[in-house]
Design an enzyme around this catalytic site. Structure first.
Site, mmCIF file in Angstrom:
data_model
loop_
_atom_site.group_PDB
_atom_site.id
_atom_site.type_symbol
_atom_site.label_atom_id
_atom_site.label_comp_id
_atom_site.label_asym_id
_atom_site.label_seq_id
_atom_site.Cartn_x
_atom_site.Cartn_y
_atom_site.Cartn_z
ATOM 1 N N ASP A 13 0.809 -1.223 0.000
ATOM 2 C CA ASP A 13 0.000 0.000 0.000
ATOM 3 C C ASP A 13 0.841 1.271 0.000
ATOM 4 O OD1 ASP A 13 -2.253 -1.666 0.135
ATOM 5 O OD2 ASP A 13 -2.156 -1.708 2.330
ATOM 6 N N LYS A 16 1.854 1.980 -5.144
ATOM 7 C CA LYS A 16 2.399 1.384 -6.379
ATOM 8 C C LYS A 16 1.480 1.646 -7.575
ATOM 9 C CE LYS A 16 2.361 -2.595 -4.288
ATOM 10 N NZ LYS A 16 2.105 -2.170 -2.905
ATOM 11 N N GLY A 40 -4.513 -4.429 -3.753
ATOM 12 C CA GLY A 40 -5.527 -3.401 -3.989
ATOM 13 C C GLY A 40 -4.787 -2.150 -4.418
ATOM 14 N N HIS A 41 -4.870 -1.833 -5.691
ATOM 15 C CA HIS A 41 -4.131 -0.686 -6.231
ATOM 16 C C HIS A 41 -5.137 0.376 -6.672
ATOM 17 C CE1 HIS A 41 -0.492 -3.517 -7.203
ATOM 18 N NE2 HIS A 41 -0.815 -3.484 -5.925
ATOM 19 N N GLN A 224 2.017 -6.139 -3.134
ATOM 20 C CA GLN A 224 2.490 -6.241 -1.750
ATOM 21 C C GLN A 224 3.765 -5.397 -1.551
ATOM 22 O OE1 GLN A 224 1.502 -9.656 -3.262
ATOM 23 N NE2 GLN A 224 -0.425 -8.725 -2.712
ATOM 24 N N ARG A 303 -9.960 -3.076 6.230
ATOM 25 C CA ARG A 303 -9.399 -3.011 7.585
ATOM 26 C C ARG A 303 -8.596 -1.721 7.759
ATOM 27 N NH1 ARG A 303 -6.057 -8.465 7.912
ATOM 28 N NH2 ARG A 303 -5.859 -8.001 5.701
HETATM 29 P P1 GDP Z 1 -0.716 0.209 -3.568
HETATM 30 O O1 GDP Z 1 -1.318 -1.040 -3.041
HETATM 31 O O2 GDP Z 1 0.755 0.292 -3.318
HETATM 32 O O3 GDP Z 1 -1.063 0.487 -4.993
HETATM 33 O O4 GDP Z 1 -1.343 1.386 -2.696
HETATM 34 P P2 GDP Z 1 -2.916 1.561 -2.363
HETATM 35 O O5 GDP Z 1 -3.601 2.030 -3.586
HETATM 36 O O6 GDP Z 1 -3.438 0.362 -1.678
HETATM 37 O O7 GDP Z 1 -2.832 2.673 -1.251
HETATM 38 C C1 GDP Z 1 -2.327 3.931 -1.495
HETATM 39 C C2 GDP Z 1 -3.434 4.962 -1.241
HETATM 40 O O8 GDP Z 1 -2.870 6.252 -1.153
HETATM 41 C C3 GDP Z 1 -4.432 5.040 -2.385
HETATM 42 O O9 GDP Z 1 -5.689 5.356 -1.863
HETATM 43 C C4 GDP Z 1 -3.913 6.182 -3.245
HETATM 44 O O10 GDP Z 1 -4.941 6.839 -3.970
HETATM 45 C C5 GDP Z 1 -3.325 7.093 -2.202
HETATM 46 N N1 GDP Z 1 -2.144 7.848 -2.624
HETATM 47 C C6 GDP Z 1 -1.160 7.494 -3.503
HETATM 48 N N2 GDP Z 1 -0.204 8.441 -3.551
HETATM 49 C C7 GDP Z 1 -0.593 9.413 -2.692
HETATM 50 C C8 GDP Z 1 -0.012 10.656 -2.267
HETATM 51 O O11 GDP Z 1 1.060 11.053 -2.696
HETATM 52 N N3 GDP Z 1 -0.714 11.363 -1.344
HETATM 53 C C9 GDP Z 1 -1.899 10.962 -0.826
HETATM 54 N N4 GDP Z 1 -2.499 11.715 0.084
HETATM 55 N N5 GDP Z 1 -2.466 9.801 -1.198
HETATM 56 C C10 GDP Z 1 -1.825 9.040 -2.108
HETATM 57 P P1 IMO Z 2 -0.877 -4.247 -2.223
HETATM 58 O O1 IMO Z 2 -0.438 -4.773 -3.554
HETATM 59 C C1 IMO Z 2 -0.893 -4.664 2.111
HETATM 60 C C2 IMO Z 2 -0.982 -8.721 3.724
HETATM 61 C C3 IMO Z 2 -2.241 -9.164 4.446
HETATM 62 C C4 IMO Z 2 -1.633 -10.124 5.462
HETATM 63 C C5 IMO Z 2 -0.514 -10.792 4.676
HETATM 64 C C6 IMO Z 2 -0.888 -12.136 4.071
HETATM 65 O O2 IMO Z 2 -2.187 -3.546 -2.256
HETATM 66 O O3 IMO Z 2 0.218 -3.463 -1.589
HETATM 67 P P2 IMO Z 2 -2.399 -12.852 2.014
HETATM 68 O O4 IMO Z 2 -3.858 -12.661 1.756
HETATM 69 O O5 IMO Z 2 -1.515 -12.280 0.958
HETATM 70 O O6 IMO Z 2 -2.040 -14.286 2.321
HETATM 71 O O7 IMO Z 2 -2.115 -12.041 3.369
HETATM 72 O O8 IMO Z 2 -0.185 -9.882 3.629
HETATM 73 N N1 IMO Z 2 -1.196 -8.214 2.351
HETATM 74 C C7 IMO Z 2 -1.118 -6.918 2.018
HETATM 75 N N2 IMO Z 2 -0.936 -5.829 2.782
HETATM 76 N N3 IMO Z 2 -0.992 -4.535 0.776
HETATM 77 C C8 IMO Z 2 -1.159 -5.626 0.002
HETATM 78 O O9 IMO Z 2 -1.154 -5.567 -1.357
HETATM 79 C C9 IMO Z 2 -1.257 -6.890 0.612
HETATM 80 N N4 IMO Z 2 -1.440 -8.148 0.157
HETATM 81 C C10 IMO Z 2 -1.375 -8.950 1.232
HETATM 82 O O10 IMO Z 2 -2.887 -8.078 5.067
HETATM 83 O O11 IMO Z 2 -1.043 -9.397 6.511
HETATM 84 MG MG MG Z 3 -2.861 -1.674 -1.809
#
Ligand code: GDP
Ligand code: IMO
Ligand code: MG
Length: 430
Positions: A13, A16, A40-41, A224, A303
């Site tokens: 998270d 990416k 979850g991207h 991840q 969560r």
């Molecule tokens: P990923 O799993 O690495 O792709 O990251 P996620 O999408 O799960 O979580 C990143 C969250 O932060 C998302 O809701 C994005 O829209 C948000 N986000 C990404 N870059 C920035 C930033 O520079 N500032 C803020 N405030 N939010 C951001």
């Molecule tokens: P992105 O790509 C954050 C965490 C789960 C748990 C552990 C194992 O959005 O960054 P799993 O279901 O993979 O067996 O769970 O890994 N986890 C993540 N945490 N971002 C993710 O993906 C994750 N994918 C799995 O919360 O702790």
């Molecule tokens: Mg994510």
């Protein structure tokens, strides 16, 4: 031509999706190489929000080839739903722009059931997984009993594969108090989904090698983060795949020499979802503030993400393990308004200073973060699109992060919006 791997350098998270979407303008092929719909991207483009789990973040751009590589575990029912929902948002998806490796393992419904049953049964074994069957599917791959995309094309093979899997799973389910799998219903479901998946199936290793030879630019999208890596993460509180940059080649069928630049995605503070060690975790108002300002709720499970200060020890370590050439520092804007900001520069383990996270779980638990305090800034960095827009104290923070992790900042992100991004060094530059 340069090929770029994007990997998360913390616990996932990091942002990416946003960075891959931004970089995909410069790429021809965008490939996922591990993980599954546990990812979850989130992308935000002109206020419109796109949430992707299994699809590469490049699909939203259009006109690019998106690839799901063999290193991924794929839930075909989820993919079909995801394609439908992303199409509803106006994104075109067809076999011309999406390919799935024929040797990709499938996540079946009993994998999710097993995942959730194990997580629920006793708190000793709880990892805090996403419950999506990722671990059980990877176990079956290594156990040589998984069903792969290509198996969907031949009825006799499919039956053989299903029977092979059921021998194992029915015994296991019996022990866990779950009923046996309904073989006929499963086969019927697989026959029904096959025609929706097979049009996308391709020899991805061949397509990728040809793309490389013809000078196409490849962008590898990690899921991840390195601290969730099956080998180098905080085991057993990890995911079930290698998520580090070395996996990018294996996960699509290219040699390691196909990778020219590794971009590590790093959040300006730290978050983690699920169980496991987290040395800089905050339980006070600062942690709450980070969570609220950063909207730190999981995309997949909803969560609350655990929040803490930036841990330079961990990022220095993950930069080394993935061979990171430069980082994209995200969510800098979330730190706006703090009087002082802390960075962890080392750990105190029973009076000894450590510059890395030890492997032994008991030692990890005893590691106390040693902090350095940095002056905060009152101005807003939200939406900044150039260095000149950043307050001096924010620049100081970024410079200190670079120094402590021993890796330069190649990109900066200052809001969820696609274009609120500062490019320092182009990862695709030859
Ligand atoms: P990923 O799993 O690495 O792709 O990251 P996620 O999408 O799960 O979580 C990143 C969250 O932060 C998302 O809701 C994005 O829209 C948000 N986000 C990404 N870059 C920035 C930033 O520079 N500032 C803020 N405030 N939010 C951001
Ligand atoms: P992105 O790509 C954050 C965490 C789960 C748990 C552990 C194992 O959005 O960054 P799993 O279901 O993979 O067996 O769970 O890994 N986890 C993540 N945490 N971002 C993710 O993906 C994750 N994918 C799995 O919360 O702790
Ligand atoms: Mg994510």
């Amino acid at each position: 031509m340069a090929n770029v791997v994007v990997v998360g350098a913390q616990w996932g998270d990091e942002g990416k999706g946003k960075i891959v979407d931004w970089l995909s303008e410069r790429a021809d092929v965008i490939a996922r190489f591990q993980g599954g719909h546990n990812a979850g991207h989130t992308l935000v483009i002109d206020g419109k929000v796109y949430k992707l789990n299994a699809l590469p973040s490049g699909v939203v751009r259009g006109g690019k080839l998106s690839v799901i590589g063999n290193g991924v575990v794929l839930d075909p029912w989820h993919l079909v739903k995801e394609i439908a929902s992303i199409r509803e948002q106006g994104v075109e998806i067809s076999p011309d722009v999406l390919m799935i490796a024929e040797n990709t393992p499938l996540i079946l419904p009993f994998h999710g059931e097993l995942d959730r049953a194990r997580e629920g049964q006793n708190s000793v074994a709880k990892i805090g997984t996403t419950g999506r069957g990722i671990g059980p599917a990877y176990e079956d791959k290594v156990g040589r009993r998984v069903i792969r995309v290509a198996d969907l094309a031949d009825e006799a093979t499919l039956e053989l594969r299903v029977d092979r899997a059921l021998v194992h799973h029915n015994a296991l389910r019996n022990g866990l108090g779950l009923g046996p799998i309904d073989r006929d219903a499963l086969l019927a479901d697989l026959r029904a989904i096959a025609p929706e998946i097979l049009p996308y199936a391709a020899p991805v290793w061949k397509v990728m090698n040809e793309a490389r030879k013809s000078g196409k630019r490849i962008l590898f999208e990690g899921a991840q983060g390195s601290l969730l890596d099956i080998d180098f993460g905080t085991y057993p509180f990890v995911t079930s795949s290698n998520v580090i940059a070395g996996q990018a080649a294996t996960g699509v069928g290219l040699g390691p020499n196909a990778i020219d630049f590794v971009l590590g995605i790093v959040k300006a503070y730290t978050t983690r979802v699920g169980e496991g060690p987290f040395p800089t975790e905050l339980f006070d108002g600062d942690g709450q503030r980070l969570g609220e300002r950063g909207r730190e709720f999981g995309t997949v499970t909803g969560r609350k993400r655990r929040c803490g200060w930036f841990d330079a020890v961990l990022v220095r370590q993950t930069c080394a393990i993935s061979g990171i050439n430069g980082i994209a520092l995200t969510k800098l804007d979330v730190l706006d308004g703090f009087d002082t900001i802390r960075i962890c520069t080392g750990y105190d383990l029973d009076g000894t200073m450590l510059d890395y996270l030890p492997t032994a779980a008991d030692q990890q638990a005893r590691c106390k973060p040693v902090y350095e305090e940095i002056e905060g800034w009152k101005e807003s960095t939200e939406g900044a699109r150039s260095w000149a827009d950043l307050p001096g104290a924010a620049i100081k923070y970024v410079r200190r992060v670079e120094e402590l992790i021993g890796c330069p900042v190649a990109m900066l992100s200052t809001s969820p919006e696609r274009d609120d991004t500062i490019l320092v060094t182009d990862p695709f530059a030859d």
